[in-house]
Write an enzyme that holds these catalytic residues in place. Structure first.
Site, PDB file in Angstrom:
ATOM      1  CB  SER A  34      18.089  35.785 -21.041  1.00 15.14           C
ATOM      2  OG  SER A  34      17.499  36.968 -21.019  1.00 15.14           O
ATOM      3  CB  THR A  72      12.872  34.678 -23.247  1.00 17.13           C
ATOM      4  OG1 THR A  72      13.371  33.341 -23.212  1.00 17.13           O
ATOM      5  CG2 THR A  72      11.979  35.127 -24.136  1.00 17.13           C
ATOM      6  CB  THR A 129      15.020  33.911 -26.116  1.00 18.42           C
ATOM      7  OG1 THR A 129      15.566  33.422 -24.873  1.00 18.42           O
ATOM      8  CG2 THR A 129      14.676  32.828 -27.023  1.00 18.42           C
ATOM      9  NE  ARG A 143      15.685  24.332 -26.197  1.00 20.56           N
ATOM     10  CZ  ARG A 143      15.340  25.645 -25.459  1.00 20.56           C
ATOM     11  NH1 ARG A 143      15.568  26.890 -25.808  1.00 20.56           N
ATOM     12  NH2 ARG A 143      14.287  25.450 -24.655  1.00 20.56           N
ATOM     13  CG  ASP A 179       8.903  28.948 -25.430  1.00 18.02           C
ATOM     14  OD1 ASP A 179      10.224  29.078 -25.158  1.00 18.02           O
ATOM     15  OD2 ASP A 179       8.108  29.607 -24.426  1.00 18.02           O
ATOM     16  CB  THR A 227       9.978  34.169 -20.314  1.00 17.75           C
ATOM     17  OG1 THR A 227       9.327  34.688 -18.917  1.00 17.75           O
ATOM     18  CG2 THR A 227       9.681  35.569 -21.369  1.00 17.75           C
ATOM     19  N   GLY A 228      10.330  31.195 -19.908  1.00 12.91           N
ATOM     20  CA  GLY A 228      10.473  30.051 -19.085  1.00 12.91           C
ATOM     21  C   GLY A 228      10.628  28.927 -19.749  1.00 12.91           C
ATOM     22  N   GLY A 240      10.811  26.231 -22.333  1.00 11.28           N
ATOM     23  CA  GLY A 240      10.255  26.367 -23.648  1.00 11.28           C
ATOM     24  C   GLY A 240       9.471  24.871 -24.056  1.00 11.28           C
TER      25      GLY A 240
HETATM   26  N1  ASP Z   1      11.679  29.942 -23.316  1.00 14.40           N
HETATM   27  C1  ASP Z   1      12.926  30.200 -23.518  1.00 14.40           C
HETATM   28  C2  ASP Z   1      13.447  28.984 -24.250  1.00 14.40           C
HETATM   29  O1  ASP Z   1      13.000  27.935 -23.775  1.00 14.40           O
HETATM   30  C3  ASP Z   1      14.025  30.262 -22.396  1.00 14.40           C
HETATM   31  C4  ASP Z   1      13.496  31.233 -21.248  1.00 14.40           C
HETATM   32  O2  ASP Z   1      12.626  32.097 -21.483  1.00 14.40           O
HETATM   33  O3  ASP Z   1      13.887  31.203 -20.138  1.00 14.40           O
HETATM   34  O4  ASP Z   1      14.114  29.101 -25.234  1.00 14.40           O
END
Ligand code: ASP
Length: 349
Positions: free
Chosen positions: A89, A201, A219, A229, A232, A252-253, A255
């Site tokens: 990631s 991330t 990330t 693309r 966040d 994280t997660g 975005g």
């Molecule tokens: N937040 C990251 C993004 O959207 C991805 C992630 O944290 O899983 O690029």
């Protein structure tokens, strides 16, 4: 050239520290005082990160104990994941976009100097967090993207490298082959599953025993994302945010859901008005749920995605919260461990 904030003594303020017992000066905007945290003496060095940051918070804690600058310590911590080919990631070994190209995002903030740096859709460089720090250190800009970001990195001697490993290439080819029934790629093998879209991330937020604060997020973004693309992570105020008078937060997660609420900034603002880090993170997540489009909410009113916020305040209090249960990593001044996050919903509740 030295890339160390502490060695460079950037603007003469990086090493100055803030008296641990000082009352924090309230910031005044338009005559309205924004409440600031009143710090008490705290002697601990703290690092809080996403769950993949266990080795990173330990490293950051060691460096802080040796007197390293907070941003230098945080970046040394996240670099462990950037350089690890098995972390799919982040950095080297991160999963690529739809076209099989690894595009990396990162951002950072240095509380003492009030500086920020970021890179988006950076290709071919293993450590985007360091490139983001160079933007912070050596330019009057905050964000560089794409080819310009790469050229900037190359000018400082960063090496261009293939960021795909055999394992990530295999995953990408399998995903491409199996993505649809009507495309021109033959499924291989015909009974294999689509490789699920992966997120991941690393975010790290650090406060030292003088109350100086920094944050960084890095990330490879969403696996199989549309080329170009940007998520966040490189957005100041979404992927991470530091206010040296209050604290730091990062995410994280999913975005896109974070960007819509400026989640890291919002979490720091919740701390400014007195919420503890964990409560501040939970409050931000409630806003995320309220701001979500119907297509992202299931028939029980719960999001179809997960999102995490990690936060630390100037007192050294820290915590993390997620929509669904998860884990995070923290160095609490003496040891590094993984801990449970606070959360909004049970997974199957
Ligand atoms: N937040 C990251 C993004 O959207 C991805 C992630 O944290 O899983 O690029």
């Amino acid at each position: 050239m030295s890339d160390s904030l502490s060695r460079r003594n950037f603007l003469g303020t990086a090493a100055s520290g803030i008296a641990a017992t000082a009352l924090v000066r309230p910031s005044v905007a338009g005559g309205v005082e924004a409440p600031a945290l009143h710090t008490t003496a705290q002697a601990a060095n703290i690092a809080v990160a996403s769950g993949n940051g266990l080795r990173g918070v330990e490293r950051a804690g060691q460096l802080l104990a040796q007197g390293a600058d907070t941003l230098d310590a945080a970046i040394e911590g996240v670099k462990i994941q950037e350089l690890d080919p098995n972390d799919r990631s982040v950095g080297y070994g991160g999963l690529p976009n739809e076209h099989g190209v690894v595009q990396l995002d990162a951002s950072c903030m240095h509380g003492p100097t009030k500086r920020a740096g970021a890179v988006g859709a950076l290709e071919g460089i293993k450590t985007p967090s360091v490139v983001a720090k160079y933007v912070l250190l050596y330019t009057d800009h905050i964000m560089l993207v794409g080819e310009g970001a790469k050229q900037f990195a190359l000018s400082y001697g960063f090496k261009e490298e293939d960021l795909m490993t055999d394992a990530t290439r295999e995953r990408w080819l399998r995903w491409r082959a199996n993505r649809g029934e009507t495309d021109d790629w033959i499924n291989v093998p015909s009974d294999s599953q689509l490789v699920p879209r992966q997120t991941g991330t690393i975010n790290m937020n650090v406060v030292n025993s003088h109350g100086d604060i920094s944050s960084v997020t890095t990330t490879s973004g969403l696996a199989w994302k549309i080329p170009g693309r940007v998520g966040d992570s490189p957005i100041i105020g979404a992927g991470q945010y530091t206010d040296n008078e209050i604290g730091a937060a990062g995410s994280t997660g999913r975005g896109e859901s974070n960007i819509q609420v400026c989640g890291a900034f919002l979490t720091v603002e919740h701390m400014r008005r007195g919420l503890k880090p964990t409560d501040a993170a939970l409050e931000t997540l409630r806003r995320v749920v309220a701001a979500s489009e119907d297509r992202l909410i299931d028939d029980r009113g719960r999001p179809t995605f997960n999102l995490s916020f990690y936060a630390v305040n100037k007192r050294g209090e820290f915590g993390a919260a997620t929509i669904y249960p998860s884990r995070y990593a923290a160095f609490d001044g003496s040891e590094a461990s993984r801990r449970d996050t606070a959360y909004l919903f049970e997974r199957n509740g």
